[in-house]
Enzyme design. Structure first.
Site, PDB file in Angstrom:
ATOM      1  N   ASN A  37      -3.689 -80.711  49.303  1.00 56.03           N
ATOM      2  CA  ASN A  37      -4.887 -81.549  49.268  1.00 56.03           C
ATOM      3  C   ASN A  37      -6.146 -80.723  48.976  1.00 56.03           C
ATOM      4  OD1 ASN A  37      -6.373 -83.874  49.532  1.00 56.03           O
ATOM      5  ND2 ASN A  37      -6.133 -84.064  51.750  1.00 56.03           N
ATOM      6  N   HIS A 122      -1.362 -93.864  62.466  1.00 56.65           N
ATOM      7  CA  HIS A 122      -2.752 -93.660  62.887  1.00 56.65           C
ATOM      8  C   HIS A 122      -3.439 -94.979  63.196  1.00 56.65           C
ATOM      9  CE1 HIS A 122      -2.511 -90.080  59.864  1.00 56.65           C
ATOM     10  NE2 HIS A 122      -1.695 -89.940  60.893  1.00 56.65           N
ATOM     11  N   ARG A 147      -1.369 -92.551  66.977  1.00 52.33           N
ATOM     12  CA  ARG A 147      -2.434 -91.553  67.121  1.00 52.33           C
ATOM     13  C   ARG A 147      -3.769 -92.275  67.174  1.00 52.33           C
ATOM     14  NH1 ARG A 147      -4.344 -87.525  62.357  1.00 52.33           N
ATOM     15  NH2 ARG A 147      -5.643 -89.354  61.951  1.00 52.33           N
ATOM     16  N   TYR A 159     -13.752 -86.764  62.349  1.00 56.66           N
ATOM     17  CA  TYR A 159     -12.409 -86.677  61.796  1.00 56.66           C
ATOM     18  C   TYR A 159     -11.619 -87.987  61.960  1.00 56.66           C
ATOM     19  CZ  TYR A 159      -7.540 -85.933  61.274  1.00 56.66           C
ATOM     20  OH  TYR A 159      -6.248 -86.109  60.870  1.00 56.66           O
ATOM     21  N   ASP A 208      -5.585 -86.050  67.654  1.00 54.52           N
ATOM     22  CA  ASP A 208      -5.761 -84.867  66.810  1.00 54.52           C
ATOM     23  C   ASP A 208      -7.177 -84.329  66.979  1.00 54.52           C
ATOM     24  OD1 ASP A 208      -5.658 -82.939  64.839  1.00 54.52           O
ATOM     25  OD2 ASP A 208      -4.871 -84.268  63.278  1.00 54.52           O
ATOM     26  N   HIS A 210      -8.207 -81.599  65.512  1.00 58.64           N
ATOM     27  CA  HIS A 210      -8.540 -81.047  64.202  1.00 58.64           C
ATOM     28  C   HIS A 210      -9.309 -79.729  64.305  1.00 58.64           C
ATOM     29  CE1 HIS A 210      -8.396 -82.162  59.856  1.00 58.64           C
ATOM     30  NE2 HIS A 210      -7.299 -82.705  60.344  1.00 58.64           N
ATOM     31  N   GLU A 234      -3.153 -82.478  69.452  1.00 59.30           N
ATOM     32  CA  GLU A 234      -2.873 -81.702  68.235  1.00 59.30           C
ATOM     33  C   GLU A 234      -4.036 -80.796  67.850  1.00 59.30           C
ATOM     34  OE1 GLU A 234      -1.713 -84.365  65.131  1.00 59.30           O
ATOM     35  OE2 GLU A 234      -2.262 -82.983  63.540  1.00 59.30           O
ATOM     36  N   GLU A 260       0.213 -77.761  61.154  1.00 58.85           N
ATOM     37  CA  GLU A 260       0.197 -78.440  59.847  1.00 58.85           C
ATOM     38  C   GLU A 260      -0.381 -77.556  58.745  1.00 58.85           C
ATOM     39  OE1 GLU A 260      -2.271 -81.853  61.061  1.00 58.85           O
ATOM     40  OE2 GLU A 260      -3.681 -81.250  59.529  1.00 58.85           O
ATOM     41  N   ARG A 281       4.212 -78.505  63.769  1.00 55.64           N
ATOM     42  CA  ARG A 281       3.701 -79.480  62.815  1.00 55.64           C
ATOM     43  C   ARG A 281       3.948 -79.113  61.353  1.00 55.64           C
ATOM     44  NH1 ARG A 281       2.235 -84.042  62.600  1.00 55.64           N
ATOM     45  NH2 ARG A 281       0.063 -83.917  61.978  1.00 55.64           N
ATOM     46  N   HIS A 310       4.249 -82.769  59.746  1.00 60.13           N
ATOM     47  CA  HIS A 310       3.037 -83.374  59.191  1.00 60.13           C
ATOM     48  C   HIS A 310       3.432 -84.416  58.140  1.00 60.13           C
ATOM     49  CE1 HIS A 310      -1.095 -82.416  57.142  1.00 60.13           C
ATOM     50  NE2 HIS A 310      -1.251 -83.305  58.096  1.00 60.13           N
ATOM     51  N   GLU A 337       5.420 -87.931  61.748  1.00 63.58           N
ATOM     52  CA  GLU A 337       4.169 -88.613  61.391  1.00 63.58           C
ATOM     53  C   GLU A 337       4.392 -89.427  60.112  1.00 63.58           C
ATOM     54  OE1 GLU A 337      -0.576 -87.628  60.737  1.00 63.58           O
ATOM     55  OE2 GLU A 337       0.877 -86.079  60.220  1.00 63.58           O
ATOM     56  N   TRP A 400     -13.081 -78.010  60.168  1.00 65.18           N
ATOM     57  CA  TRP A 400     -12.807 -79.424  59.906  1.00 65.18           C
ATOM     58  C   TRP A 400     -11.338 -79.693  60.099  1.00 65.18           C
ATOM     59  CZ3 TRP A 400     -10.128 -83.076  57.098  1.00 65.18           C
ATOM     60  CH2 TRP A 400     -10.643 -84.393  57.227  1.00 65.18           C
TER      61      TRP A 400
HETATM   62  O1  EZ4 Z   1      -6.450 -83.867  57.718  1.00 66.22           O
HETATM   63  O2  EZ4 Z   1      -3.520 -84.104  55.728  1.00 66.22           O
HETATM   64  O3  EZ4 Z   1      -2.583 -84.801  61.295  1.00 66.22           O
HETATM   65  N1  EZ4 Z   1      -3.008 -85.053  60.227  1.00 66.22           N
HETATM   66  C1  EZ4 Z   1      -4.053 -84.478  59.650  1.00 66.22           C
HETATM   67  C2  EZ4 Z   1      -4.333 -84.862  58.222  1.00 66.22           C
HETATM   68  C3  EZ4 Z   1      -5.074 -83.762  57.477  1.00 66.22           C
HETATM   69  C4  EZ4 Z   1      -4.855 -83.880  55.989  1.00 66.22           C
HETATM   70  C5  EZ4 Z   1      -5.300 -82.584  55.294  1.00 66.22           C
HETATM   71  O4  EZ4 Z   1      -4.916 -82.596  53.955  1.00 66.22           O
HETATM   72  O5  EZ4 Z   1      -4.711 -83.699  60.288  1.00 66.22           O
HETATM   73  O6  EZ4 Z   1      -5.000 -86.072  58.138  1.00 66.22           O
HETATM   74 CO    CO Z   2      -3.584 -83.023  62.094  1.00 68.61          CO
END
Ligand code: EZ4
Ligand code: CO
Length: 400
Positions: A37, A122, A147, A159, A208, A210, A234, A260, A281, A310, A337, A400
């Site tokens: 990504n 999600h 989630r 996020y 998450d 993040h 996470e 991930e 992950r 992931h 996921e 991020w």
């Molecule tokens: O932000 O896949 O757990 N899932 C995540 C995703 C990531 C994206 C990054 O490319 O954290 O949504």
């Molecule tokens: Co994540």
């Protein structure tokens, strides 16, 4: 059975996907996911310019040898671009081997250890009522585990929520989100308290972070969330410094999931051996393919760590299929996921896997059970797009 050619296909049916397609001299076709990504074209070039020329004429059956040749032979090892490129070749070769034998891939991985895979998806909302509506919709769709991500009072976008939610196509420059750690840490426990009151004790709930907290903050959040019995928390802290997780572990029994953004077993070695996490992950797409992920998950199993691969929308249905075949075959599967795909993506890849009542099955088509519709892909050309970046209120760049 020799490799005749290796093609790289880039398409954007709502978001960008990079797919590697290998054709053998007897006409068997295999697909692999090479989507990274926001850095898609770097992987496309790696495969097209640096791997394809090395593979033409090579025996397609020798998957392990080819993996070692691409990994060790490059001199430069690891990293997301390299490992996504190798992963896509590896997946395509497993697809070819299984198709040439006429069996679904999981049969070559030892067959099934379970009927189907528990998934989570999600639910997001700008505030708690909107989030709870989203949870209800997900439950109506059959999802068992969810989630939960929620907007934080005073923050416009965070996020998983806000204008960048889904962060798919059309962000030719990264959006900027503004982050406030104390505000987040104050609000999230109250959201989970409300969620448990609303949905009961039994629903598996995930969250998450993040990568946004320091180790001591992560330890406090894990402790504050303990009463709400999360399935997992996470990416509580960036995992470059893995020893930092010791603090989080000693502070709480909230299960942790990380990995991930990892690409090889070496990235995860310390947190696995020290049992700092409960779920790994890493995805097949970013973890070097089926060959490497099978080894990583077998290693994790010796430390009582289970898979939590992931599976956002930016892992293509090809990568998802690989995860599902692997997930039904390993003993230490945890949860998969499943971000879900828009219709145009499903049409492009026509996957055999099936989601029913919150559980995934791989389907019985030979190989990975995915196709690629070239004519459809042509109608969806690559469109530059980036994930957001995160800043503190004073403009400091934050994770991020
Ligand atoms: O932000 O896949 O757990 N899932 C995540 C995703 C990531 C994206 C990054 O490319 O954290 O949504
Ligand atoms: Co994540």
């Amino acid at each position: 059975m020799k490799i005749r050619n290796v093609e790289v296909l880039v398409a954007c049916p709502g978001r960008n996907f990079v797919t590697t397609r290998i054709t053998t001299d007897d006409g068997v076709v295999g697909l692999g996911d090479a989507t990274l990504n926001g850095r898609e074209l770097a992987v496309a070039s790696y495969v097209k310019d640096h791997l394809a020329p090395l593979l033409e004429g090579v025996e397609a059956e020798n998957i392990e040898r080819i993996w070692q040749y691409l990994y060790r032979g490059a001199y430069w090892r690891r990293g997301p671009v390299t490992m996504a490129a190798i992963a896509s070749i590896d997946m395509a070769l497993w697809d070819i081997k299984a198709k040439s034998l006429g069996v679904p891939l999981y049969q070559l991985l030892g067959g099934r250890t379970r009927r189907h895979l528990l998934t989570y998806t999600h639910a997001t909302g700008r505030d708690i009522p909107e989030l709870f509506d989203a949870v209800r919709r997900r439950q109506e769709q059959g999802f068992k585990a969810i989630r939960l991500q929620v907007g934080i009072p005073g923050l416009a976008d965070i996020y998983g929520v806000g204008t960048a939610a889904g962060h798919t196509a059309g962000f030719a420059k990264p959006l900027v989100e503004v982050w406030d750690t104390p505000a987040y840490m104050r609000f999230v426990p109250s959201m989970f308290e409300a969620a448990r009151n609303e949905f009961g004790a039994e629903v598996p709930m995930l969250h998450d972070v993040h990568h946004r907290l320091s180790p001591i903050e992560a330890a406090r959040l894990a402790k504050d969330l303990e009463p709400y019995r999360l399935f997992w928390l996470e990416d509580v802290t960036p995992a470059e410094n893995q020893e930092a997780l010791r603090l989080v572990r000693s502070a709480s029994t909230t299960p942790l999931a990380i990995g991930e953004v990892f690409n090889t077993l070496w990235d995860a070695q310390e947190i696995l051996q020290k049992q700092y996490i409960d779920y790994l992950r890493m995805s097949v797409t970013h973890g070097g393919g089926v060959t490497a992920m099978r080894k990583a998950l077998d290693f994790a199993a010796t430390f009582h760590i289970r898979s939590g691969m992931h599976g956002p929308e930016d892992v293509s249905p090809v990568g998802m299929a690989a995860a599902i075949h692997l997930g039904v075959s390993i003993h230490n599967f945890g949860i998969q996921e499943y971000g879900g795909y828009r219709e145009s993506t499903m049409e492009l890849f026509n996957p055999a896997f099936e989601l029913k009542d919150g559980y995934l099955t791989p389907g019985e088509r030979p190989g990975l059970g995915v196709d690629y519709d070239d004519a459809l892909a042509e109608r969806h050309p690559y469109s530059a797009s980036y994930l957001p970046v995160n800043e503190l209120r004073d403009g400091t760049v934050h994770d991020w």
